[in-house]
Design a protein around this motif. Sequence first.
Motif, short mmCIF file in Angstrom:
data_model
loop_
_atom_site.label_atom_id
_atom_site.label_comp_id
_atom_site.label_asym_id
_atom_site.label_seq_id
_atom_site.Cartn_x
_atom_site.Cartn_y
_atom_site.Cartn_z
N ASN A 20 1.42 -1.31 -0.09
CA ASN A 20 0.33 0.08 0.59
C ASN A 20 0.67 1.35 -0.38
N GLY A 21 2.07 1.19 -0.09
CA GLY A 21 3.25 2.40 0.10
C GLY A 21 3.07 3.00 -1.28
N PRO A 22 3.64 2.31 -2.22
CA PRO A 22 3.16 3.72 -3.69
C PRO A 22 2.04 4.13 -3.55
N VAL A 23 0.86 3.76 -3.13
CA VAL A 23 -0.68 4.27 -3.50
C VAL A 23 -0.64 5.40 -2.97
N THR A 43 1.55 6.52 -1.11
CA THR A 43 2.57 7.79 -1.33
C THR A 43 1.51 9.21 -2.47
N SER A 44 1.35 8.04 -3.77
CA SER A 44 1.30 8.79 -4.71
C SER A 44 -0.24 9.26 -4.37
N LEU A 45 -1.17 9.57 -4.10
CA LEU A 45 -2.59 9.57 -3.52
C LEU A 45 -2.09 11.45 -2.36
N ILE A 46 -1.40 11.01 -1.79
CA ILE A 46 -0.92 12.18 -0.85
C ILE A 46 -0.42 13.49 -1.85
N THR A 47 0.47 12.80 -2.57
CA THR A 47 1.29 14.01 -3.65
C THR A 47 0.89 14.58 -4.37
N GLN A 48 -0.66 13.88 -4.27
CA GLN A 48 -2.05 14.50 -5.69
C GLN A 48 -2.71 14.95 -4.70
N MET A 49 -2.94 15.32 -3.94
CA MET A 49 -4.20 16.26 -2.46
C MET A 49 -2.64 17.41 -3.12
N ALA A 80 7.92 13.37 -0.81
CA ALA A 80 6.91 11.90 -0.31
C ALA A 80 7.58 10.72 -0.44
N LEU A 81 7.72 10.08 -0.15
CA LEU A 81 8.20 8.85 -1.08
C LEU A 81 7.87 7.64 0.14
N GLY A 82 7.44 6.52 -1.05
CA GLY A 82 7.08 5.38 -0.23
C GLY A 82 7.86 4.02 -1.20
N ASP A 83 7.29 3.04 0.02
CA ASP A 83 8.14 1.94 -0.78
C ASP A 83 6.99 0.61 -0.62
N ASP A 84 7.56 -0.73 -0.16
CA ASP A 84 5.73 -1.44 0.10
C ASP A 84 4.89 -1.05 0.66
N ASP A 85 5.53 -0.81 2.10
CA ASP A 85 5.21 -0.81 3.41
C ASP A 85 5.82 -0.22 3.94
N THR A 86 6.59 1.64 3.90
CA THR A 86 6.28 2.93 4.78
C THR A 86 6.33 3.70 3.57
N VAL A 87 5.34 4.86 4.10
CA VAL A 87 5.68 6.51 3.45
C VAL A 87 6.07 7.29 4.23
#
Length: 152
Positions: free
Chosen positions: A102-105, A107-113, A121-128
Motif C-alpha cells: 500500500n505504500g506506493p499508492v 504516497t501517490s495520493l498524498i502527492t496528488q493532494m 513524499a517517498l514510499g516503498d512497499d509498506d512505508t510512507v
Amino acid sequence: MRKIDRQRIIRRILQENDIYRQEDLVAILQAKGIEVTQATISRDVKDMQLLKVPTPNGEYRYSVPPSVKTSTEKKLNRILKEAYVSSDFLRDMCVFKVLPGNGPVITSLITQMAYDEVFAALGDDDTVMLFAKSDEDAQKIHHKLLDMIGEE
C-alpha cells in the motif's frame, strides 16, 4: 520549479483571483518570479483538469474541479483506513507504516493532494515517508492524516 510546486501555486492563485485566460495566469506567475510559458500553463490546465465556470458578469473563469480533490481525498481516506498500521513524526519528518503493497499508492495520493505542509513524499512497499517544510508542518500533516482515518 517542479511541476507539483507550480501547480500548487496555480491552485492558490485560482482560489484568490478570477483568471479568465491562460495568459493572465502566465502574467501572475511571472510577476511572482516564476518563469513559465503559455505552453506550460496549457499543459498544467489539462493535467489539473481545470474547468471554465461562469461568473456573475457572464464571463468564464478557471476553477479547480472539486470532484478531483474530493475523489483523491476519499481514496486516500479509504486506503489509509484499510492499510494503516502505525505512524510517528520527528522534527520535519513523518513516517506511516502500512500493510504491504500500500505504500506506493498512499504516497501517490498524498502527492496528488498537494498538502501545503508536505515538501516531498517517498514510499516503498509498506512505508510512507513524508518530508515536511518545518517541524510544525510535520506535526500538522501527521495529525491531519490521523484525523482523516479516525486515529486521533
